[in-house]
Write a protein that holds these residues in place. Structure first.
Motif, PDB file in Angstrom:
ATOM      1  N   ASN A   1     -48.187 -24.775 -14.878  1.00  0.00           N
ATOM      2  CA  ASN A   1     -48.582 -25.244 -16.208  1.00  0.00           C
ATOM      3  C   ASN A   1     -49.548 -24.204 -16.770  1.00  0.00           C
ATOM      4  N   TYR A   2     -48.985 -23.059 -17.169  1.00  0.00           N
ATOM      5  CA  TYR A   2     -49.809 -21.907 -17.498  1.00  0.00           C
ATOM      6  C   TYR A   2     -50.598 -22.111 -18.788  1.00  0.00           C
ATOM      7  N   VAL A   3     -51.894 -21.879 -18.682  1.00  0.00           N
ATOM      8  CA  VAL A   3     -52.767 -21.899 -19.853  1.00  0.00           C
ATOM      9  C   VAL A   3     -53.433 -20.528 -19.937  1.00  0.00           C
ATOM     10  N   PRO A   4     -53.935 -20.150 -21.105  1.00  0.00           N
ATOM     11  CA  PRO A   4     -54.538 -18.824 -21.253  1.00  0.00           C
ATOM     12  C   PRO A   4     -55.601 -18.543 -20.189  1.00  0.00           C
ATOM     13  N   GLY A   5     -55.477 -17.364 -19.610  1.00  0.00           N
ATOM     14  CA  GLY A   5     -56.452 -16.930 -18.616  1.00  0.00           C
ATOM     15  C   GLY A   5     -56.063 -17.199 -17.187  1.00  0.00           C
ATOM     16  N   THR A   6     -54.956 -17.904 -16.948  1.00  0.00           N
ATOM     17  CA  THR A   6     -54.534 -18.175 -15.572  1.00  0.00           C
ATOM     18  C   THR A   6     -53.440 -17.202 -15.144  1.00  0.00           C
ATOM     19  N   PRO A   7     -53.336 -16.914 -13.852  1.00  0.00           N
ATOM     20  CA  PRO A   7     -52.273 -16.025 -13.378  1.00  0.00           C
ATOM     21  C   PRO A   7     -50.904 -16.631 -13.649  1.00  0.00           C
ATOM     22  N   ASN A   8     -50.018 -15.846 -14.288  1.00  0.00           N
ATOM     23  CA  ASN A   8     -48.681 -16.377 -14.586  1.00  0.00           C
ATOM     24  C   ASN A   8     -47.556 -15.431 -14.201  1.00  0.00           C
ATOM     25  N   TRP A   9     -47.894 -14.251 -13.681  1.00  0.00           N
ATOM     26  CA  TRP A   9     -46.860 -13.321 -13.234  1.00  0.00           C
ATOM     27  C   TRP A   9     -47.442 -12.389 -12.177  1.00  0.00           C
ATOM     28  N   LEU A  10     -46.555 -11.841 -11.388  1.00  0.00           N
ATOM     29  CA  LEU A  10     -46.967 -10.970 -10.291  1.00  0.00           C
ATOM     30  C   LEU A  10     -45.841 -10.008 -10.012  1.00  0.00           C
ATOM     31  N   ASP A  11     -46.148  -8.710 -10.011  1.00  0.00           N
ATOM     32  CA  ASP A  11     -45.093  -7.781  -9.609  1.00  0.00           C
ATOM     33  C   ASP A  11     -45.662  -6.642  -8.766  1.00  0.00           C
ATOM     34  N   LEU A  12     -44.768  -6.011  -8.058  1.00  0.00           N
ATOM     35  CA  LEU A  12     -45.113  -4.949  -7.119  1.00  0.00           C
ATOM     36  C   LEU A  12     -44.570  -3.637  -7.629  1.00  0.00           C
ATOM     37  N   GLY A  13     -45.443  -2.648  -7.767  1.00  0.00           N
ATOM     38  CA  GLY A  13     -45.000  -1.294  -8.037  1.00  0.00           C
ATOM     39  C   GLY A  13     -44.765  -0.601  -6.712  1.00  0.00           C
ATOM     40  N   ALA A  14     -43.543  -0.156  -6.470  1.00  0.00           N
ATOM     41  CA  ALA A  14     -43.185   0.371  -5.153  1.00  0.00           C
ATOM     42  C   ALA A  14     -42.541   1.750  -5.272  1.00  0.00           C
ATOM     43  N   PRO A  15     -42.856   2.655  -4.344  1.00  0.00           N
ATOM     44  CA  PRO A  15     -42.203   3.968  -4.361  1.00  0.00           C
ATOM     45  C   PRO A  15     -40.746   3.900  -3.938  1.00  0.00           C
ATOM     46  N   ASP A  16     -40.380   2.840  -3.219  1.00  0.00           N
ATOM     47  CA  ASP A  16     -39.013   2.640  -2.745  1.00  0.00           C
ATOM     48  C   ASP A  16     -38.707   1.151  -2.849  1.00  0.00           C
TER      49      ASP A  16
END
Length: 266
Positions: free
Chosen positions: A5-20
């Motif tokens: 139940n995303y509200v402003p200021g809360t974590p709502n996405w996550l991603d990984l930057g990877a070399p492979d």
């Protein structure tokens, strides 16, 4: 605690930057049972980590010159452009100006005044992660910082965060942060801010956000991760009143943590 139940200021996405990306998918599939779904031929290799058909994170190739592999924490915003202005006014810097991601939403990436990278996601068709708090999904976000006071002074006006300081012994303080309207009670917190200790600073540690993933058996998951090439940062240890946790770097060097327990009882 985290919710979808995303509200402003809360974590709502996550991603990984990877070399492979393929290697990253292989590692996290072994550790958490995740599968990978490509975002399509126009996404530049970006795609989604899924568990039971639900998106629990994402992964893509490193795109910034000189960037190291890392997990990127995104916070919900109703207006990425306004947040970019707030970041600059509070002393942070814009790494990636607000941009549309097809019709999925609008993103921007920043660096706080202590050197920690983070991002925001303004929802369009995609509100955020499909599930959190379940086993093998995101359950907490945490900032290790070179200057906890400066970090709190920065994020407070940017996201209107409230914080509650929790003494940890030895003079250390852990600050639990919560989004607007959440109050200052432990169970509404969605993340923590922790001052890096002097020995960490002398060893060259820098400010960074990292995710915690919920697990049903911290020791077993830790063993699986190290068996598949992860490096131990903090071996499985009991955190009084919270549960059992561990911290690792994946084979490409991206930090992440494991937790069996409830982070909001920190």
């Amino acid at each position: 605690m985290l919710t979808t139940n995303y509200v402003p200021g809360t974590p709502n996405w996550l991603d990984l930057g990877a070399p492979d990306v393929d290697a990253a998918v292989s590692f996290y599939s072994a550790v958490f049972g995740w599968t990978f779904r490509s975002a399509g031929p126009d996404a530049g290799g970006y795609g989604f980590f899924q568990l039971g058909g639900k998106t629990v994170g994402a992964v893509g190739p490193l795109t910034e010159e000189g960037a190291s592999s890392a997990w990127n924490v995104y916070f919900q915003t109703p207006d990425a452009d306004a947040t970019a202005k707030a970041v600059e006014q509070a002393g942070g810097s814009v790494r990636m100006a607000p941009m549309d991601v097809f019709t999925a939403g609008r993103l921007a990436a920043f660096t706080d005044p202590t050197g920690a990278d983070f991002a925001v996601w303004q929802p369009g068709d995609v509100q955020g992660l499909d599930t959190v708090m379940a086993p093998n999904t995101l359950c907490w976000t945490e900032l290790y910082t070179t200057d906890a006071a400066a970090a709190k002074d920065f994020y407070r006006p940017v996201f209107s965060w409230q914080s509650q300081d929790m003494p940890m012994g030895g003079g250390a303080v852990y600050s639990v942060v919560s989004a607007p309207g959440g109050g200052k009670t432990d169970d509404t917190g969605h993340g923590g801010i922790m001052q890096l200790q002097q020995e960490n600073l002398q060893a060259g540690s820098t400010s960074e956000w990292h995710p915690y993933f919920a697990v049903t058996d911290c020791d077993a998951t830790f063993a699986t991760a190290t068996d598949h090439g992860a490096a131990a940062m903090i071996p499985p240890t009991d955190a009084p009143g919270v549960g059992r946790l561990a911290m690792l770097k994946d084979p490409a060097g991206a930090p992440f943590a494991l937790l069996k327990g409830d982070p909001t009882t920190t």
